[in-house]
Design an enzyme around this catalytic site. Structure first.
Site, PDB file in Angstrom:
ATOM      1  N   GLU A 144       0.814  -1.215   0.000  1.00 44.23           N
ATOM      2  CA  GLU A 144       0.000   0.000   0.000  1.00 44.23           C
ATOM      3  C   GLU A 144       0.851   1.270   0.000  1.00 44.23           C
ATOM      4  OE1 GLU A 144      -4.049  -1.671   2.154  1.00 44.23           O
ATOM      5  OE2 GLU A 144      -2.638  -0.495   3.340  1.00 44.23           O
ATOM      6  N   GLU A 306      -6.432  -7.705  -0.921  1.00 44.58           N
ATOM      7  CA  GLU A 306      -6.938  -7.555   0.448  1.00 44.58           C
ATOM      8  C   GLU A 306      -8.377  -7.054   0.425  1.00 44.58           C
ATOM      9  OE1 GLU A 306      -4.871  -5.092   3.206  1.00 44.58           O
ATOM     10  OE2 GLU A 306      -2.875  -5.806   2.612  1.00 44.58           O
TER      11      GLU A 306
END
Length: 655
Positions: A144, A306
């Site tokens: 991320e 995710e």
């Protein structure tokens, strides 16, 4: 082959005797892929230059024996305390000059050379050790990017920013002209005077801020490319990815990232979490995240890296998912192109900031709604193996340009309620409610394959992109442009009259003045619909007036216009009005829903190149729905009988 199923696996959080239980439960759930090592830098390198891989060896070997593949991560999103303590100069600095300290994740300056050197050393150790391990299905770089450290304002960053600007503008004269530094006596006479948009007495130069956002995105991308290229060299032929946050992180220009994640042995992947306070329905949030990631992948299959089994931990209101929502959300991503569904995380943490984040193995254990649905989902994905490799194709595109949205975020705009990213997702949600699958595209992309293109918020546009959109309409395409669009160029300079400068001729309109509305105010249109937030005093010079303002500051003036196949909205239509207009225009353009379905039912189609197709049906309502279709439901193995239970999903092999 099979669709991927699993999640982030963090065994370093648990004593080794728990690992065997994990493997047994993974077999029960049908897990076939886990991400390992994402936050394990301190575990793998407890002191500078001292690497300890014995435990990771045992984990990967055990997963391999159990038939679970590994997405091996570089743990570079969380530098260990020893690194940060030894290199305080690598800590990020806020706009006000305050240097942050360690104790969280992503606590580093993205321009820091000492950070990059340490990250590359760690990456090299992993790639050399595991480059040919049979369990490694893919490499997962970082985690991320820019989630927590999008921008840094330190002196190291300042020097890197100056280098980026030199390459972009070649000279100080070029920089001064682009930034309009004649205003407020900001003219630079030496490169040393140029700095990031640090805290100052009032608003910063808008183009300086815009360029700093572009630069910061490039710095993060350079860090990714450095790790990726090293892994490709040492572990050739193994797929590489990094998990984007396409629908929630607007600090990076993901179009540039998408180009680096497509091609041989590369895969675009995404993390998606429902936002409790988002006005869009949850399934609409899923649809945008999936459609956007598919678009970043160039239409190719991608991977949901995710999402959550239930509640997250980081919002003001962390809502648990309703029964069967876990399954609907997961298959919603698959319907729109994902080659599986992974979660954060496998086992819920007992300590740390994310201990109340849901997981595949929850704190409640296996006698729980979450675990039962985890097992059910694993069975569903196993039955959908033939879907792998098929694609979701859209007839409609929603335009999104990061530089335009960033420019619109600048201070001193006519209305702070004119938020580009929010409007783009709102228009996508309106198309979703109409049953229309939509890609997300850049204004300069090849648009010729779309029947309808919508530009909800395109404040800044280049000459080339404007010409591309004009060519699209001239070639027979239908275009709908939202308000406050086409007004400035790529340097955030106002275009010459008539406004909207880039689109005035194409749309056949002339905007004289903006009339923003107060919060909560609405204006009525003479067709019975309404607008909010924004109105414009506009003249139809060659366009047909579809609707006029019935009241408000510009009563009687054009609100919605049409010139051939080019539409313009000078107000932000309310959700019902926007939905009705886009559905009508889409129908006129020949862009139809994937399949006729009743309200509360969502339909999406994936198709193989050889013509085989799969219709995904989602009942988001509380009552049984009837869907007229033919085929075999892959989840039950039975011919479709037309009945879709409340909260359930069906995947029909058509034909």
């Amino acid at each position: 082959m099979a669709l991927h199923y699993g999640g982030d696996y963090n065994p370093e959080q648990w004593p080794e005797e728990v690992w065997a239980d994990d493997l047994a439960l993974m077999r029960e759930a049908g897990v076939n892929l886990v991400s390992v090592g994402i936050f394990s830098w301190a575990w793998l390198e407890p002191a500078e230059g001292r690497y300890e891989f014995d435990r990771l060896d045992r984990i990967i070997d055990g997963l391999h024996r159990s038939g679970v593949q590994v997405s091996l991560a570089t743990p570079t999103a969380s530098p260990p305390a020893w690194f940060s303590h030894a290199h305080p100069e690598a800590m990020p600095v806020e706009r006000d000059g305050r240097r942050l300290t360690y104790g969280s994740r992503q606590t580093f300056c993205p321009s820091s050379p000492v950070y990059r050197q340490a990250a590359i050393r760690m990456t090299e150790q992993l790639a050399r050790r595991y480059h040919d391990h049979p369990a490694i299905a893919m490499w997962h770089v970082h985690n991320e990017y820019a989630c927590a450290n999008a921008h840094c304002y330190c002196d190291v960053t300042a020097e890197a920013f100056r280098g980026w600007l030199r390459a972009r503008y070649q000279s100080l004269d070029g920089l001064n002209d682009a930034w309009g530094t004649a205003f407020w006596s900001q003219t630079y006479t030496d490169w040393a005077q140029v700095q990031p948009p640090r805290a100052t007495t009032t608003s910063s130069n808008p183009c300086q801020v815009l360029d700093f956002k572009r630069f910061s995105s490039d710095e993060h991308l350079a860090n990714f490319i450095a790790e990726r290229d090293l892994i490709q060299k040492l572990s050739p032929g193994v797929t590489i990815t990094t998990n984007l946050m396409a629908s929630s992180c607007f600090n990076l220009d993901y179009w540039a990232w998408g180009r680096e994640l497509t091609g041989p042995d590369r895969l675009a992947s995404n993390d998606h979490y429902l936002l409790a306070d988002d006005p869009r329905e949850g399934p609409a949030q899923v649809a945008f995240a999936a459609d956007f990631t598919r678009s970043l992948a160039g239409g190719a299959p991608w991977l949901l890296m995710e999402h959550s089994t239930s509640a997250v931990n980081w919002q003001p209101h962390n809502l648990a998912k309703a029964p069967r929502q876990l399954i609907r959300d997961s298959l919603g991503h698959v319907a729109r192109g994902s080659e599986g569904a992974l979660f954060f995380q496998w086992r819920a943490s007992r300590a740390g900031s994310e201990k109340w984040h849901s997981a595949m193995v929850p704190h409640a254990g296996t006698d729980s709604k979450v675990w039962r649905e985890v097992v059910t989902l694993g069975g569903h994905l196993a039955k959908l193996s033939e879907v792998e490799g098929s694609r979701t194709v859209a007839d409609v595109a929603v335009l999104l340009d990061y530089s335009s949205a960033w420019a619109q975020e600048a201070e001193n705009q006519p209305s702070t309620a004119m938020v580009a990213f929010a409007e783009i997702t709102r228009w996508h949600a309106a198309l979703w409610r109409a049953g229309i699958t939509a890609d997300v595209a850049q204004p300069g992309a090849d648009l010729s394959g779309y029947r309808l293109v919508v530009a909800p918020s395109l404040y800044a546009v280049t000459d080339n992109d404007a010409a591309n959109m004009r060519s699209y309409v001239e070639g027979g395409g239908t275009l709908v442009v939202g308000p406050y669009s086409g007004l400035v160029d790529e340097y955030d300079k106002v275009r010459p009259a008539p406004l909207p400068g880039a689109f005035s001729e194409l749309l056949g309109v002339r905007v004289e003045e903006f009339y923003p509305l107060r919060p909560g105010d609405e204006v009525r249109l003479d067709d019975g619909t309404a607008g909010a937030v924004w109105t414009e005093a506009m003249h139809a010079d060659g366009a047909d007036v579809v609707a006029r303002y019935a009241d408000g500051p510009v009563a009687g003036g054009p609100a919605v216009t049409r010139r051939g196949a080019a539409w313009y909205l000078s107000t932000r239509l309310t959700d019902p009005a926007l939905g009705a207009l886009l559905a009508s225009v889409a129908a006129q353009a020949g862009a139809a829903p994937a399949h006729p379905v009743p309200s509360d039912v969502e339909a999406v189609r994936r198709r193989h190149a050889d013509g085989r197709s799969y219709l995904f049906l989602f009942n988001h309502g509380d009552a049984v729905a009837t869907v007229d279709a033919t085929g075999t439901d892959l989840l039950t193995g039975a011919p479709w009988a037309g009945r879709l239970d409340a909260g359930s999903v069906a995947v029909l092999r058509e034909g």
